[in-house]
Scaffold this motif. Structure first.
Motif, short mmCIF file in Angstrom:
data_model
loop_
_atom_site.label_atom_id
_atom_site.label_comp_id
_atom_site.label_asym_id
_atom_site.label_seq_id
_atom_site.Cartn_x
_atom_site.Cartn_y
_atom_site.Cartn_z
N LEU A 7 45.97 45.80 38.84
CA LEU A 7 44.54 45.49 38.94
C LEU A 7 44.24 44.58 40.12
O LEU A 7 43.24 44.75 40.82
CB LEU A 7 44.07 44.84 37.64
CG LEU A 7 43.98 45.77 36.42
CD1 LEU A 7 43.74 44.96 35.15
CD2 LEU A 7 42.86 46.79 36.60
N LYS A 8 45.13 43.62 40.35
CA LYS A 8 44.90 42.69 41.46
C LYS A 8 45.09 43.37 42.80
O LYS A 8 44.31 43.16 43.75
CB LYS A 8 45.87 41.51 41.33
CG LYS A 8 45.55 40.35 42.27
CD LYS A 8 46.38 39.12 41.95
CE LYS A 8 45.99 37.95 42.83
NZ LYS A 8 46.76 36.72 42.50
N ALA A 9 46.11 44.25 42.89
CA ALA A 9 46.41 44.90 44.17
C ALA A 9 45.40 45.99 44.52
O ALA A 9 45.05 46.15 45.69
CB ALA A 9 47.82 45.48 44.13
N HIS A 10 44.96 46.76 43.51
CA HIS A 10 44.11 47.91 43.80
C HIS A 10 42.62 47.66 43.58
O HIS A 10 41.78 48.40 44.09
CB HIS A 10 44.54 49.11 42.95
CG HIS A 10 45.88 49.67 43.33
ND1 HIS A 10 47.07 49.11 42.92
CD2 HIS A 10 46.22 50.75 44.10
CE1 HIS A 10 48.08 49.80 43.41
NE2 HIS A 10 47.60 50.79 44.13
N HIS A 11 42.29 46.66 42.76
CA HIS A 11 40.87 46.40 42.49
C HIS A 11 40.44 45.00 42.88
O HIS A 11 39.24 44.68 42.81
CB HIS A 11 40.58 46.63 41.00
CG HIS A 11 40.85 48.03 40.53
ND1 HIS A 11 39.98 49.06 40.76
CD2 HIS A 11 41.91 48.55 39.87
CE1 HIS A 11 40.49 50.18 40.25
NE2 HIS A 11 41.66 49.90 39.70
N GLY A 12 41.41 44.17 43.25
CA GLY A 12 41.08 42.83 43.69
C GLY A 12 40.57 41.92 42.60
O GLY A 12 39.79 40.99 42.86
N VAL A 13 40.98 42.16 41.36
CA VAL A 13 40.53 41.32 40.25
C VAL A 13 41.76 40.74 39.54
O VAL A 13 42.78 41.40 39.40
CB VAL A 13 39.67 42.11 39.24
CG1 VAL A 13 38.37 42.55 39.88
CG2 VAL A 13 40.43 43.31 38.68
N ASP A 14 41.62 39.49 39.10
CA ASP A 14 42.67 38.82 38.35
C ASP A 14 42.14 38.57 36.94
O ASP A 14 41.21 37.78 36.76
CB ASP A 14 43.05 37.50 39.01
CG ASP A 14 44.30 36.87 38.40
OD1 ASP A 14 44.68 37.31 37.28
OD2 ASP A 14 44.88 35.95 39.01
N VAL A 15 42.72 39.27 35.97
CA VAL A 15 42.18 39.23 34.61
C VAL A 15 43.01 38.34 33.68
O VAL A 15 42.75 38.28 32.48
CB VAL A 15 42.10 40.65 34.02
CG1 VAL A 15 41.19 41.53 34.84
CG2 VAL A 15 43.50 41.27 33.91
N GLU A 51 34.03 43.66 35.55
CA GLU A 51 33.16 44.03 36.67
C GLU A 51 33.58 43.27 37.91
O GLU A 51 34.11 42.16 37.84
CB GLU A 51 31.69 43.70 36.36
CG GLU A 51 31.06 44.58 35.31
CD GLU A 51 29.58 44.28 35.14
OE1 GLU A 51 29.10 43.30 35.78
OE2 GLU A 51 28.89 45.00 34.40
N LYS A 52 33.30 43.90 39.04
CA LYS A 52 33.50 43.23 40.32
C LYS A 52 32.33 43.60 41.23
O LYS A 52 32.09 44.79 41.49
CB LYS A 52 34.82 43.65 40.97
CG LYS A 52 35.06 42.93 42.30
CD LYS A 52 36.29 43.44 43.02
CE LYS A 52 36.45 42.70 44.35
NZ LYS A 52 37.58 43.21 45.14
N ASP A 53 31.63 42.59 41.68
CA ASP A 53 30.46 42.79 42.53
C ASP A 53 29.45 43.72 41.85
O ASP A 53 28.83 44.58 42.49
CB ASP A 53 30.86 43.36 43.90
CG ASP A 53 31.80 42.43 44.64
OD1 ASP A 53 31.70 41.19 44.42
OD2 ASP A 53 32.65 42.93 45.41
N GLY A 54 29.33 43.59 40.52
CA GLY A 54 28.36 44.37 39.78
C GLY A 54 28.81 45.78 39.43
O GLY A 54 28.09 46.51 38.75
N ALA A 55 30.00 46.18 39.90
CA ALA A 55 30.50 47.53 39.62
C ALA A 55 31.61 47.45 38.56
O ALA A 55 32.40 46.51 38.54
CB ALA A 55 31.05 48.16 40.88
N PRO A 56 31.64 48.44 37.65
CA PRO A 56 32.67 48.42 36.61
C PRO A 56 34.07 48.66 37.19
O PRO A 56 34.23 49.39 38.17
CB PRO A 56 32.27 49.56 35.67
CG PRO A 56 31.48 50.49 36.53
CD PRO A 56 30.76 49.61 37.53
#
Length: 379
Positions: A7-15, A51-56
């Motif tokens: 998720l961090k590598a491909h979507h730039g989110v840390d959950v 969500e990231k920048d308002g996108a799921p």
């Protein structure tokens, strides 16, 4: 870690700081782990994790058994070190262990059985559900303490290993006839297992799938029970993945399916009576072989005038016991697996040779071994 890193590598989110998301991912990871016990690949999918920048942000990633095993390898090796420590503390060697019983759901991971077989020299037993093993043992022991009449609990297992052939290392060199087990003997049935194979050459358009029953690493020395051709594969570079799935049901019917992973192209066959112990003619041959090992009672040598009457009585008892055991073996041959059948016949031949040579003192060990096998089959 695999999922959060993806998720961090491909979507730039840390959950990792979100308990809600991590709870969802733990459940998903558990489901994927269970699936990889029987299949070489699993797709992990979770919609709208965050969500990231308002996108799921949706999760969709494939995990192979090979990558999963690499992730857990340190934990397995740590556990195996504990096994060695336990053996050392008990003053035992691996060869002194009669059976290996798996306890805990994590032991369903194929790599666990594989590594145990490598270090212990024997296949772990699969008749007892590893999730329920401790609870079942405690229940049975409690029943015995309470005076209950506790009898053996039997489950259906396959007495044979089923697999296919592939290119690999055999006897120090490359061979097209390496036996690749897919369903291991002593697996509770019904059972479904899948393994992944790859094409060897570029633009390979077909692959032959041969199914064998046996334990020998050389497929040609096992029993071929079915074969079919998968044609029309995609004309792609070498490494095209073909999944071979074996499903053995409680009626002894083996369903074999080969699937091209990239396209879903598949071909199947059904093999009837896959777990029949012996075909009629094979059974007759085995029975006849055992029956002919000792011949008529007149052919059995006995000491004519031994110096020790007590020894004569002992020899006579040994002869009677040996003959009775061989007759019992002849009746038990039908219910024996191929491995047990071979051992029964070998021990019977040893008994015959000892009788023919008049070496009655040599009967004790083979008679005890044969008796143990027959007792095991009866129980």
């Amino acid at each position: 870690g695999f999922i959060t890193d993806h998720l961090k590598a491909h979507h730039g989110v840390d959950v990792r700081d979100s308990r809600r998301i991590m709870a969802r991912l733990r459940r998903t990871a558990e489901t994927a782990k269970i699936a990889l016990s029987d299949a070489p690949f699993v797709r992990i999918e979770e919609e709208y994790l965050t969500e990231k920048d308002g996108a799921p942000v949706h999760l969709s990633v494939e995990l192979s058994r090979e990558d999963y095993e690499a992730l857990i390898a340190p934990f397995i090796e740590e556990t195996l070190n504990a096994v060695h420590i336990a053996l050392k503390g008990a003053g035992l060697t691996a060869s002194a262990i009669d059976e290996i019983l798996l306890v805990g759901g994590a032991t369903r991971t194929p790599l666990v059985s594989q590594r145990l077989k490598e270090i212990m020299g024997k296949e772990p037993r699969g008749e007892v559900d590893p999730d329920l093993c401790v609870a079942m043992g405690a229940s049975i022991q409690g029943g015995m303490i309470a005076g209950e009449d506790v009898s053996a609990v039997l489950v259906d297992v396959t007495p044979y290993t089923f697999g296919t052939s592939a290119v690999g290392i055999l006897n120090g060199g490359y061979s097209h006839n390496c036996f690749i087990p897919i369903i291991h003997k002593n697996s509770p049935i019904p059972v479904t297992k899948t393994e992944a194979f790859q094409t060897m050459v570029d633009r390979q358009e077909k692959v032959e799938v041969q199914i064998f029953q046996g334990e020998n690493p050389d497929a040609t020395r096992n029993t071929k029970i079915g074969e079919f051709m998968v044609e029309g594969l995609s004309p792609v570079p070498a490494g095209n993945v073909v999944l071979v799935r074996l499903a053995l049901d409680s009626d002894g019917i083996l369903h074999v399916t080969a699937v091209e992973k990239a396209t879903g192209l598949e071909k199947s066959i059904t093999i009837q009576g896959a777990i029949s112990h012996l075909a009629g003619t094979e059974l007759a041959v085995a029975r006849e072989r055992i029956h002919s090992l000792l011949g008529d009672s007149d052919t059995i040598p006995v000491p004519s005038s031994p110096a020790d009457p007590a020894k004569e009585t002992g020899h006579h008892h040994a002869i009677v016991q040996a003959r009775a055991l061989v007759e019992k073996a002849e009746r038990a041959i039908e219910s024996a697996s191929a491995e047990d059948r071979d051992e029964i016949i070998n021990l019977t031949e040893i008994i015959r040779d000892a009788l023919a040579a008049g070496e009655f003192d040599d009967l004790k060990e083979p008679v005890e071994q044969l008796s143990d096998i027959l007792y095991y089959l009866e129980s």
